[in-house]
Design a protein around this motif. Structure first.
Motif, PDB file in Angstrom:
ATOM      1  N   ILE A  79       2.171   4.787 -13.678  1.00 36.07           N
ATOM      2  CA  ILE A  79       1.477   5.926 -13.075  1.00 36.07           C
ATOM      3  C   ILE A  79       1.311   5.697 -11.585  1.00 36.07           C
ATOM      4  CG2 ILE A  79      -0.728   4.875 -13.667  1.00 36.07           C
ATOM      5  CD1 ILE A  79      -0.436   8.537 -13.767  1.00 36.07           C
ATOM      6  N   ASP A  80       1.363   6.758 -10.851  1.00 40.16           N
ATOM      7  CA  ASP A  80       1.065   6.680  -9.435  1.00 40.16           C
ATOM      8  C   ASP A  80      -0.456   6.774  -9.289  1.00 40.16           C
ATOM      9  OD1 ASP A  80       0.818   6.886  -6.738  1.00 40.16           O
ATOM     10  OD2 ASP A  80       1.926   8.757  -6.534  1.00 40.16           O
ATOM     11  N   ILE A  81      -1.103   5.623  -9.124  1.00 35.00           N
ATOM     12  CA  ILE A  81      -2.570   5.574  -9.061  1.00 35.00           C
ATOM     13  C   ILE A  81      -3.082   6.431  -7.911  1.00 35.00           C
ATOM     14  CG2 ILE A  81      -4.577   4.056  -8.838  1.00 35.00           C
ATOM     15  CD1 ILE A  81      -2.772   1.768  -9.828  1.00 35.00           C
ATOM     16  N   ALA A  82      -2.360   6.427  -6.814  1.00 28.36           N
ATOM     17  CA  ALA A  82      -2.784   7.200  -5.633  1.00 28.36           C
ATOM     18  C   ALA A  82      -2.936   8.673  -5.964  1.00 28.36           C
ATOM     19  CB  ALA A  82      -1.785   7.011  -4.498  1.00 28.36           C
ATOM     20  N   ASP A  87      -6.444  13.077  -5.883  1.00 29.67           N
ATOM     21  CA  ASP A  87      -6.829  14.347  -6.492  1.00 29.67           C
ATOM     22  C   ASP A  87      -8.351  14.453  -6.608  1.00 29.67           C
ATOM     23  OD1 ASP A  87      -5.410  16.721  -7.424  1.00 29.67           O
ATOM     24  OD2 ASP A  87      -6.563  16.381  -9.266  1.00 29.67           O
ATOM     25  N   ILE A  88      -9.009  13.342  -6.883  1.00 26.43           N
ATOM     26  CA  ILE A  88     -10.482  13.324  -6.889  1.00 26.43           C
ATOM     27  C   ILE A  88     -10.984  13.694  -5.494  1.00 26.43           C
ATOM     28  CG2 ILE A  88     -12.527  11.835  -7.052  1.00 26.43           C
ATOM     29  CD1 ILE A  88     -11.025  10.235  -9.198  1.00 26.43           C
ATOM     30  N   ASP A 103      -3.888   0.071  -3.283  1.00 24.87           N
ATOM     31  CA  ASP A 103      -2.821  -0.922  -3.167  1.00 24.87           C
ATOM     32  C   ASP A 103      -1.688  -0.457  -4.081  1.00 24.87           C
ATOM     33  OD1 ASP A 103      -1.074  -3.030  -3.417  1.00 24.87           O
ATOM     34  OD2 ASP A 103      -2.623  -4.557  -3.689  1.00 24.87           O
ATOM     35  N   ASN A 104      -0.627   0.067  -3.481  1.00 24.92           N
ATOM     36  CA  ASN A 104       0.455   0.664  -4.264  1.00 24.92           C
ATOM     37  C   ASN A 104       1.348  -0.349  -4.969  1.00 24.92           C
ATOM     38  OD1 ASN A 104      -0.082   3.458  -3.811  1.00 24.92           O
ATOM     39  ND2 ASN A 104       0.526   3.133  -1.696  1.00 24.92           N
ATOM     40  N   THR A 105       1.077  -1.632  -4.783  1.00 22.89           N
ATOM     41  CA  THR A 105       1.878  -2.632  -5.493  1.00 22.89           C
ATOM     42  C   THR A 105       1.336  -2.896  -6.894  1.00 22.89           C
ATOM     43  OG1 THR A 105       0.589  -4.509  -4.661  1.00 22.89           O
ATOM     44  CG2 THR A 105       2.467  -3.781  -3.314  1.00 22.89           C
TER      45      THR A 105
END
Length: 192
Positions: A79-82, A87-88, A103-105
């Motif tokens: 999933i793309d956590i970002a 969205d929140i 942290d996208n890693t």
């Protein structure tokens, strides 16, 4: 709303698996099938150079090993956590100044992903409770610290968590710390 998020997350998950599968197919086409086709064309020659043929077979073996290692080492980014955190931010931007850091890693396991969904639900409940407070700034971040994935909610005001909110975290066995100091509130939730 949470149901909508779960559907979106499933769609993202499916899309990332499809992307990974397409990448693997392309790897096979580029590194093996093309080489095999070239090898088969060598048999059409009047005179076959056995040394050259053996080199080509070795290239195919090496390419096959490389493909095998790539497939076995593949991590599907679930999933793309970002996307979730931003969205929140977008939903509450009319009420609260929200800053984010992701942290996208970080790649979550299934268990961590389920925990994150519970934490997001908690975040919604919390933000609904405090969204009308004046001059409120909130900082949401997900980062790695000492081999743990940490979800941090920081607010520039002293916020009391209700008994309901604490029960929600405790009942789901979510490991968290609540830090209140100098009119600020920090909630550190350990995703892993």
């Amino acid at each position: 709303q949470m149901y909508k998020y779960l559907i979106e997350i499933k769609e993202q998950m499916d899309a990332s698996i499809l992307t990974e599968n397409n990448r693997t197919k392309q790897l096979i086409i580029d590194n093996a099938i093309d080489k095999i086709n070239h090898l088969l064309n060598l048999f059409d020659d009047d005179k076959i150079d056995l040394e050259h043929l053996q080199e080509k077979i070795k290239e195919i073996e090496d390419a096959s090993r490389k493909i095998s290692h790539t497939i076995s080492a593949t991590n599907y980014t679930i999933i793309d956590i970002a996307h979730i955190i931003n969205d929140i931010k977008k939903q509450y931007s009319k009420f609260i100044k929200i800053e984010t850091f992701i942290d996208n890693t970080i790649i979550l396991s299934d268990l961590e992903f389920k925990t994150l969904i519970r934490i997001i639900l908690f975040t919604y409940k919390l933000l609904d409770k405090i969204k009308y407070k004046e001059d409120l700034t909130c900082f949401l971040s997900i980062y790695r610290s000492q081999n743990k994935n940490v979800y941090k909610i920081w607010m520039n005001k002293y916020i009391d968590l209700s008994e309901d909110q604490l029960t929600f975290l405790n009942d789901r066995s979510i490991n968290f710390e609540l830090i209140k100091e100098n009119q600020e509130t920090t909630i550190l939730i350990y995703v892993s």
